[in-house]
Design an enzyme around this catalytic site. Structure first.
Site, mmCIF file in Angstrom:
data_model
loop_
_atom_site.group_PDB
_atom_site.id
_atom_site.type_symbol
_atom_site.label_atom_id
_atom_site.label_comp_id
_atom_site.label_asym_id
_atom_site.label_seq_id
_atom_site.Cartn_x
_atom_site.Cartn_y
_atom_site.Cartn_z
ATOM 1 N N HIS A 1 0.840 -1.205 0.000
ATOM 2 C CA HIS A 1 0.000 0.000 0.000
ATOM 3 C C HIS A 1 0.875 1.255 0.000
ATOM 4 O O HIS A 1 0.681 2.165 -0.813
ATOM 5 C CB HIS A 1 -0.900 -0.024 1.245
ATOM 6 C CG HIS A 1 -1.740 1.196 1.433
ATOM 7 N ND1 HIS A 1 -3.112 1.185 1.278
ATOM 8 C CD2 HIS A 1 -1.421 2.477 1.786
ATOM 9 C CE1 HIS A 1 -3.584 2.394 1.513
ATOM 10 N NE2 HIS A 1 -2.580 3.196 1.831
ATOM 11 N N GLU A 2 1.854 1.281 0.887
ATOM 12 C CA GLU A 2 2.739 2.445 0.980
ATOM 13 C C GLU A 2 3.649 2.556 -0.241
ATOM 14 O O GLU A 2 3.920 3.656 -0.731
ATOM 15 C CB GLU A 2 3.572 2.384 2.260
ATOM 16 C CG GLU A 2 2.758 2.401 3.551
ATOM 17 C CD GLU A 2 1.836 3.609 3.659
ATOM 18 O OE1 GLU A 2 2.155 4.664 3.061
ATOM 19 O OE2 GLU A 2 0.800 3.505 4.328
ATOM 20 N N HIS B 1 1.849 4.270 -3.001
ATOM 21 C CA HIS B 1 1.898 5.729 -2.837
ATOM 22 C C HIS B 1 3.225 6.264 -3.367
ATOM 23 O O HIS B 1 3.262 7.278 -4.084
ATOM 24 C CB HIS B 1 1.772 6.105 -1.360
ATOM 25 C CG HIS B 1 0.392 5.995 -0.802
ATOM 26 N ND1 HIS B 1 -0.717 6.530 -1.422
ATOM 27 C CD2 HIS B 1 -0.064 5.434 0.362
ATOM 28 C CE1 HIS B 1 -1.797 6.289 -0.682
ATOM 29 N NE2 HIS B 1 -1.423 5.623 0.393
#
Length: 207
Positions: free
Chosen positions: A27-28, A31
């Site tokens: 998820h990170e 980003h």
């Protein structure tokens, strides 16, 4: 507390911790990759383009995950470097939840592939169902228009009048309510179950 699961259901405990750490890490990273694509090299400069979960989550988050079943992550970005401020912020913010959606769909596809096989142990059919469920739940949760969640940054760019809320106690109060009311999390998980079952085209056992 969640840590009690380690004693009562150690396999389930290991599955959840493994899936959550893996999912938050990607998820990170999503980003970070999105920020890089928008012209911001902050993730690379700060050493966050790595698969090391400690870098993205920190020891405190991993410890809190094992104790309470709640975790978080962080990807440093600099929106002022985005080629398009508004669109860049939307793309970078949405990248994280979309990675969880993609993982959820991927695990559902794996479930379909394994439907005729009989697996046991940590990586059984139940593991992939749980992985799909957790990732779809993370997708839904992170899209909530509540600061500091990704959904708030997306919706506040579409509806600028929402932006001042990030400087108030609204986000903290709303997050406290979410974690105090267990039915809310169960509701998101139930939606995830419905999605999984509809895509599998069969009745699937929920956890």
């Amino acid at each position: 507390m969640f840590i009690e699961t380690l004693i009562t259901e150690p396999i389930l405990f290991l599955r959840i911790v493994t899936i959550v750490i893996f999912s938050i890490t990607l998820h990170e990273l999503a980003h970070g990759w999105a920020a890089m694509s928008q012209g911001d090299n902050t993730p690379q400069q700060t050493g966050h383009l790595t698969l090391n979960p400690v870098v993205h989550m920190g020891k405190e988050s991993i410890i809190f995950l094992c104790l309470m079943g709640i975790a978080w992550g962080q990807m440093p970005v600099n929106p002022s470097k985005f080629r398009s401020g508004k669109l860049g912020n939307i793309l970078v913010s949405a990248a994280g939840p979309l990675s969880n959606l993609a993982l959820g769909v991927l695990f559902i596809m794996v479930l379909k592939f394994l439907s005729n096989l009989s697996l046991s142990g940590l990586l059984s059919e139940d593991f992939f169902y749980l992985a799909a469920r957790i990732n779809l739940t993370l997708f839904l949760f992170n899209l909530l228009p509540i600061p500091p969640l990704d959904g708030f940054h997306v919706f506040s760019e579409i509806f600028p009048k929402l932006k001042p809320l990030q400087y108030t106690q609204f986000g903290l109060f709303a997050m406290m309510l979410i974690f105090i009311i267990p039915e809310f999390g169960m509701g998101l998980a139930s939606i995830a179950d419905l999605v999984i079952q509809s895509l599998l085209g069969e009745e699937s056992a929920a956890f």
